[in-house]
Write an enzyme that holds these catalytic residues in place. Structure first.
Site, PDB file in Angstrom:
ATOM      1  N   GLU A   1     -33.507  54.297  -1.881  1.00  0.00           N
ATOM      2  CA  GLU A   1     -32.052  54.604  -2.141  1.00  0.00           C
ATOM      3  C   GLU A   1     -31.148  54.522  -1.260  1.00  0.00           C
ATOM      4  O   GLU A   1     -31.231  55.039   0.179  1.00  0.00           O
ATOM      5  CB  GLU A   1     -31.826  55.987  -2.837  1.00  0.00           C
ATOM      6  CG  GLU A   1     -32.944  56.308  -3.972  1.00  0.00           C
ATOM      7  CD  GLU A   1     -32.815  58.043  -4.276  1.00  0.00           C
ATOM      8  OE1 GLU A   1     -31.935  58.185  -3.914  1.00  0.00           O
ATOM      9  OE2 GLU A   1     -33.384  58.253  -5.371  1.00  0.00           O
TER      10      GLU A   1
ATOM     11  N   GLU B   1     -38.897  62.282  -2.870  1.00  0.00           N
ATOM     12  CA  GLU B   1     -37.917  62.882  -1.921  1.00  0.00           C
ATOM     13  C   GLU B   1     -38.337  64.453  -1.953  1.00  0.00           C
ATOM     14  O   GLU B   1     -37.895  65.258  -2.063  1.00  0.00           O
ATOM     15  CB  GLU B   1     -36.434  62.380  -2.437  1.00  0.00           C
ATOM     16  CG  GLU B   1     -36.071  62.036  -2.333  1.00  0.00           C
ATOM     17  CD  GLU B   1     -33.981  62.266  -2.318  1.00  0.00           C
ATOM     18  OE1 GLU B   1     -33.433  61.419  -1.168  1.00  0.00           O
ATOM     19  OE2 GLU B   1     -33.394  63.213  -2.735  1.00  0.00           O
TER      20      GLU B   1
END
Length: 449
Positions: A358, A164
């Site tokens: 995720e 991320e």
């Protein structure tokens, strides 16, 4: 018959600072998250990752929990300052030994380790030398990657470079909500973005140096849209929302194309993408070639999505969710469609196999009087999202794996210990683990596939 292929990778995920604890043990030095946890008010309830889930001392137990779950893979990250305490230079054998033992513990239980090199815990010593703003930062990361590959690369074959980047770039350097807690001008934030992508490219090169049997990707987040209807106009508007329009206002750094176009396509978006593009640094000679070194897969973290419809001239318009729409404890909308349209549109644009690196939710759960942890809302969330992912696979989207966040309740960054994402309940005073109902549900789901 399962909608997922036999070789589909069922996994769970975690991150070093969120679970390990042992922050000052075994030669580890502070990261930027240790630094910001010392600032009053930065983390809920004044907490830190000093203890976290105590996985530093319970790694065998954690490997057993993952193995007993039936997971085929465990995605975890390495703490940079545990293996290179000052970020570069002297290697900490004790830190490498910890990960060495953990990899062996997973493999002994039939679990394949998938390692993320950077999940936000940047070494404090390197931050003091300029951090991601430093022109040396890409090579610092390459040195770190080589140390980890040299030790673990004989057994670990799947790698992710950055987790991320939208968060550590934007929330960390623009909004000041994540470490290192800065609020820089956008031009400087874009320099951080560029240098982190260069670091990614150099790490890809290091991984490639270790042999063709190594597979490498990354795990961005970005914005995920899904169409209000399945009309051609709404689908095209959703595509434009995800890739042709920089997110408006302060959320510009949650872009997909601003990060992924250079990494996959070898170029930053053009001027029509939005004003942020005009402030990007001019790439140096050969830098785009480094940034765009080929990947084997596109990992993506998807928790929620935005409903989009075509407005005037086909421009994407956000459709409000309406009153009472389901939300998780993170206040994120429950939108299972995101796990169909996100992978589909990413695969279409970038042409790589997709892994959901995720997906999961924070719910309100605790140990009941019967000693168990009942979390029906998490089970429902997962069931709905996996149903949409199965639909994507059925429709021919090249989705090859799913990593549930997370195996353990853990330190949820600036939220401290107030949000629980785990399949396993953790007592943050004692470290005791109790598998929740969702753990047993996910185990059955894996076994049935």
């Amino acid at each position: 018959m399962s909608a997922f292929p036999k070789n589909f990778v069922w996994g769970v995920a975690s991150a070093s600072y969120q679970v390990e604890g042992g922050a000052a043990e075994g030669g580890r030095r502070p990261s930027v998250w240790d630094m910001v946890c010392e600032r009053p008010g930065f983390v809920s309830d004044g907490q830190s990752g000093v203890f976290a889930c105590d996985s530093y001392h319970r790694s065998e137990e954690d490997a057993r929990l993952v193995g007993d779950l039936g997971a085929k893979a465990y995605r975890f990250s390495v703490s940079w300052s545990r293996v290179l305490p000052r970020g570069v230079g002297e290697v900490n054998k004790t830190g490498l030994d910890f990960y060495d033992r953990f990899v062996d513990a997973l493999l002994a239980r039939g679990v394949e380790p998938w390692v993320t090199l950077f999940h936000w815990d940047y070494p404090r010593d390197l931050y003091d030398r300029g951090g991601w703003m430093s022109s040396d930062s890409p090579m610092w990361f390459a040195e770190y990657a080589r140390v980890v590959l040299d030790r673990l690369g004989d057994r670990v074959k799947h790698w992710m470079t950055l987790n991320e980047p939208q968060c550590f770039v934007g929330l960390g350097h623009s909004e000041g909500e994540h470490a290192p807690g800065l609020k820089l001008p956008r031009r400087d934030v874009l320099l951080v973005l560029h240098r982190s992508l260069l670091a990614h490219g150099h790490a890809v090169g290091v991984i490639r140096d270790h042999g063709a049997d190594h597979k490498v990707g990354w795990a961005p987040v970005g914005v995920t849209g899904f169409p209000d209807t399945e009309s051609a106009a709404d689908i095209e508007a959703t595509r434009r929302f995800m890739f042709e329009r920089c997110p408006a206002g302060d959320g510009w750094y949650f872009s997909n194309a601003l990060y992924a176009d250079p990494v996959i396509l070898g170029r930053y978006p053009g001027a029509s993408y939005g004003p942020a593009v005009a402030e990007l640094p001019e790439p140096g000679p050969g830098e785009m070639e480094i940034i765009s070194r080929p990947l084997d897969f596109y990992g993506v973290n998807i928790y929620s999505g935005t409903r989009i419809r075509a407005g005037a001239d086909g421009e994407p318009e956000v459709v409000p969710p309406g009153p009472g729409h389901a939300r998780t404890m993170m206040d994120w909308l429950v939108t299972p469609e995101a796990l169909y349209w996100g992978p589909r549109l990413l695969a279409e644009r970038y042409g790589l196999p997709v892994y959901i690196t995720e997906n999961g939710c924070a719910t309100s759960d605790w140990v009941s009087l019967d000693g168990r942890v009942h979390d029906p809302s998490r089970i429902d969330y997962l069931d709905r999202h996996l149903g949409q992912l199965a639909r994507a696979v059925k429709d021919g989207v090249d989705v090859r794996g799913y990593f549930l966040w997370s195996i353990l309740d853990n330190f949820e960054w600036a939220y401290g210990y107030t949000k629980r994402f785990g399949l396993v309940h953790v007592d943050f005073k004692t470290g005791e683990r109790i598998p929740k109902d969702s753990y047993h549900w996910y185990r059955r789901r894996i076994l049935e596939s």
